[in-house]
Design a protein around this motif. Structure first.
Motif, short mmCIF file in Angstrom:
data_model
loop_
_atom_site.label_atom_id
_atom_site.label_comp_id
_atom_site.label_asym_id
_atom_site.label_seq_id
_atom_site.Cartn_x
_atom_site.Cartn_y
_atom_site.Cartn_z
N PRO A 46 0.82 -1.21 0.00
CA PRO A 46 0.00 0.00 0.00
C PRO A 46 0.85 1.27 0.00
O PRO A 46 2.02 1.25 0.40
CB PRO A 46 -0.81 -0.10 1.30
CG PRO A 46 -0.05 -1.05 2.15
CD PRO A 46 0.73 -1.95 1.25
N VAL A 47 0.25 2.37 -0.44
CA VAL A 47 0.88 3.68 -0.40
C VAL A 47 0.39 4.36 0.88
O VAL A 47 -0.81 4.49 1.09
CB VAL A 47 0.49 4.53 -1.63
CG1 VAL A 47 1.08 5.92 -1.54
CG2 VAL A 47 0.91 3.82 -2.91
N ASN A 48 1.31 4.78 1.75
CA ASN A 48 0.93 5.44 2.99
C ASN A 48 0.60 6.90 2.70
O ASN A 48 1.37 7.60 2.04
CB ASN A 48 2.04 5.34 4.03
CG ASN A 48 1.58 5.88 5.36
OD1 ASN A 48 1.78 7.04 5.66
ND2 ASN A 48 0.94 5.02 6.14
N LEU A 49 -0.56 7.35 3.17
CA LEU A 49 -0.99 8.73 2.98
C LEU A 49 -1.21 9.41 4.31
O LEU A 49 -1.75 8.81 5.25
CB LEU A 49 -2.31 8.78 2.19
CG LEU A 49 -2.31 8.24 0.77
CD1 LEU A 49 -3.71 8.38 0.17
CD2 LEU A 49 -1.29 8.94 -0.09
N GLU A 50 -0.81 10.67 4.39
CA GLU A 50 -1.11 11.49 5.56
C GLU A 50 -2.59 11.86 5.53
O GLU A 50 -3.26 11.72 4.51
CB GLU A 50 -0.26 12.77 5.52
CG GLU A 50 1.23 12.52 5.49
CD GLU A 50 2.02 13.77 5.11
OE1 GLU A 50 1.42 14.86 4.95
OE2 GLU A 50 3.24 13.63 4.95
N ALA A 54 -5.29 11.97 2.42
CA ALA A 54 -6.45 11.09 2.40
C ALA A 54 -7.75 11.88 2.25
O ALA A 54 -8.63 11.49 1.48
CB ALA A 54 -6.49 10.25 3.68
N GLU A 55 -7.86 12.99 2.96
CA GLU A 55 -9.07 13.83 2.85
C GLU A 55 -9.22 14.38 1.43
O GLU A 55 -10.32 14.41 0.89
CB GLU A 55 -9.03 14.97 3.88
CG GLU A 55 -9.08 14.50 5.32
CD GLU A 55 -10.32 13.68 5.65
OE1 GLU A 55 -11.42 14.01 5.18
OE2 GLU A 55 -10.16 12.68 6.39
N THR A 56 -8.12 14.81 0.85
CA THR A 56 -8.16 15.30 -0.54
C THR A 56 -8.58 14.20 -1.48
O THR A 56 -9.42 14.40 -2.36
CB THR A 56 -6.78 15.86 -0.94
OG1 THR A 56 -6.45 16.94 -0.07
CG2 THR A 56 -6.77 16.34 -2.38
#
Length: 135
Positions: A46-50, A54-56
């Motif tokens: 997986p690609v880790n997102l802040e 994630a909200e965007t």
């Protein structure tokens, strides 16, 4: 989501992703941090997102309106039935109309649908037919 799924997007952190292979966005809660794992089809990890990313991404995918918090997930049958009354009435009218058609009209509709299927399949490549046997 047709066209939006085939474009690259830049997230607030500067990451640029092609979201055509989007599968899931999973929240990851650690002791002091919340982040998300973005699962993409064909990627081994997986690609880790802040959180901001994630909200965007949720907004881009129009997911915000579809998310239901766990404490509000109870389905209210009477409320749903009330909202669907017009659709139910239209469906009942259509069912009655179809129950009362003559044998002749029924055969005409069947012939028309068979013609439709032939036209559709004639436009498709062998092996991609929708109605006839795969060629």
């Amino acid at each position: 989501m047709g066209n939006i799924m085939n474009i690259a997007v830049e997230l607030p952190s500067g990451k640029i992703l092609n979201i055509a292979r989007f599968i899931a966005l999973i929240p990851i809660n650690t002791a002091n941090n919340i982040s998300y794992d973005l699962i993409l089809e064909g990627y081994s990890s997986p690609v880790n997102l802040e959180v901001n990313d994630a909200e965007t991404l949720k907004k881009i995918l129009f997911l915000d309106k579809d998310l239901i918090p766990v404490n509000q997930s109870e389905w209210e049958k009477h409320k749903q039935l009330q909202q669907n009354q017009r659709a139910i009435a239209l469906l009942q009218q259509r069912i009655k109309r179809h129950e009362n058609i003559s044998e002749t009209e029924s055969l005409q509709r069947e012939d028309l649908f068979n013609d439709f299927k032939q036209v559709i399949d004639a436009e498709r490549l062998p092996g991609q037919k929708l109605y006839s046997e795969y060629s």
